[in-house]
Design an enzyme around this catalytic site. Structure first.
Site, PDB file in Angstrom:
ATOM      1  CB  SER A   1      -0.954  -0.002   1.196  1.00  0.00           C
ATOM      2  OG  SER A   1      -0.240  -0.118   2.405  1.00  0.00           O
TER       3      SER A   1
ATOM      4  CE  LYS B   1      -7.478   1.362   0.972  1.00  0.00           C
ATOM      5  NZ  LYS B   1      -6.723   0.521   1.857  1.00  0.00           N
TER       6      LYS B   1
ATOM      7  CG  HIS C   1      -3.945  -0.434  -2.332  1.00  0.00           C
ATOM      8  ND1 HIS C   1      -4.480   0.819  -2.427  1.00  0.00           N
ATOM      9  CD2 HIS C   1      -3.595  -0.590  -1.031  1.00  0.00           C
ATOM     10  CE1 HIS C   1      -4.436   1.411  -1.244  1.00  0.00           C
ATOM     11  NE2 HIS C   1      -3.906   0.573  -0.376  1.00  0.00           N
TER      12      HIS C   1
END
Ligand code: PLP
Length: 386
Positions: free
Chosen positions: A182, A240, A210
């Site tokens: 990340s 996200k 991610h």
């Protein structure tokens, strides 16, 4: 002064002296790109809203419809009366996308990790973590009370050595790593880790916060090479690329059934608000329909790294290591003056001596602004540093 407040103030002063005190800045996000802070408008390179789905009309409409139908809150834990119908749909869709038998949705990615790890691993067991793993994997590891070994970031020889030394002394072993790191934006070598896991009879879990929606055609880092990497447990977040809120685990039916019975953060925490689950479902529709959209954040990141003369991006996250927190804060301030919001990342989020700027690219970043950003980074941050 009472001792409690004296303690808090002294701690804050000590952190401020090391440029490590953090403060909240009120921020209004117009969409995934533009934010207003302190009366000024900035182009943000600090949102994880990679596909701009937090503000997509279909996603917002789904959230509003879910509130109308199921209410603003879930009212209880999923195991009591909080398991409204949208959950089963979302879990089936996540499992299909990730190529697993089943899935389980949690309150957040953080809650997922602190629930999953202690439900699988205990005092007699071994945990092996990549040193750059996200903080919530470490939190889950601590809660498990297992023996913990940390391997150097992406170093397979070190992981192999630790397995050779420690594996036989423990009942079960679990390897934990981010799929996309990340704060570094690089990828874990999942095929190699999977091979070591199988040689040493260890299980493998990746945190793909991610990766979902932006790598592997939208299916995440486990699908980076086209075929599925040998990962037993794929966890991630709905917060996200999906633009909503919540966490999940995709795994076999047996593991998911165990989670529903044993993961404390699922059992003892209220189910997600219906709006969050509905928004995630609508976002999955978009991701499955539009692989071109999913590929776009990585393309933008690669345009930036090419123009700024940085190593080629492996994900939409690009770090620019500056070392000292003061230098990272100065670089942040310089970019702010140019209208860009790029937040400096300092210890303990990253190891001491590796404070950095962290750029997150999204599908909608305009090419001309990426060019301008790269030019400033190259001529006014990198060359001055050299
Ligand atoms: C953001 C993040 C999480 C936490 O997910 P939330 O849903 O925001 O709690 C977990 N792991 C990684 C790698 C992350 O980047």
């Amino acid at each position: 002064m009472p001792s409690l407040e004296a303690f808090a103030d002294a701690k804050l002063e000590e952190l401020a002296a090391r440029h490590l005190r953090r403060e909240l800045s009120e921020t209004v996000r117009e969409d995934g790109l533009w934010v207003t802070r302190g009366g000024r408008r900035y182009l943000s390179f600090s949102c994880n809203d990679y596909l701009g789905l937090t503000h997509r009309p279909e996603v917002k409409a789904a959230a509003i419809a879910a509130i109308e139908c199921y209410g603003a809150g879930a009212g209880a834990s999923r195991l009591v009366t909080g398991n409204y119908p949208l959950y089963a749909q979302l879990e089936a869709r996540l499992a299909r996308l990730k190529g697993t038998e089943a899935a389980c949705v949690f309150g957040s990615g953080f809650l997922a990790n602190v629930g999953i790890i202690p439900a699988l691993i205990g005092r007699e067991d071994l945990l092996l973590l990549d040193a750059c793993s996200h903080s919530c994997l470490f939190a889950g590891a601590q809660l498990s009370r297992a023996h913990v070994e940390i391997f150097r970031h992406n170093e397979m020889d070190h992981l192999g050595e630790l397995l050779a030394i420690h594996r036989s002394r423990h009942r079960h072993a679990l390897i934990l790593t981010d799929g996309v790191f990340s704060m570094d934006g690089d990828l874990a070598p999942l095929d190699d880790i999977g091979r070591l896991a199988s040689t040493h009879d260890a299980w493998l879990m990746t945190d793909d916060a991610h990766g979902l929606g932006v790598l592997g055609g939208g299916r995440g880092s486990v699908y980076m090479r086209g075929t599925k990497a040998p990962v037993d447990l794929q966890m991630g977040t709905l917060s996200k690329a999906l633009g909503s809120y919540g966490g999940y685990l995709c795994a076999s039916k047996s593991v998911i059934a165990l989670m529903r019975t044993r993961a404390r953060s699922l059992i003892y925490s209220t189910a997600l608000p219906p709006a969050s689950v509905a928004a995630a479902l609508a976002a999955l529709d978009i991701i499955e329909r539009d692989p071109g959209l999913c590929g776009s954040p990585l393309e933008k990141a690669r345009t930036f790294t090419r123009l700024a003369n940085l190593p080629r991006a492996e994900s939409p996250i690009v770090p620019l290591l500056l070392g000292d927190p003061v230098r990272a804060l100065e670089a942040q301030a310089l970019l702010e003056r140019e209208g860009f919001l790029v937040v400096a990342i300092r210890p303990p989020t990253v190891p001491a001596g590796t404070a950095r700027l962290r750029f997150a690219f999204t599908a909608a970043h305009p090419h001309s602004e990426i060019e301008r950003l790269a030019e400033i980074v190259r001529t006014r941050i990198l060359e001055r540093a050299a």
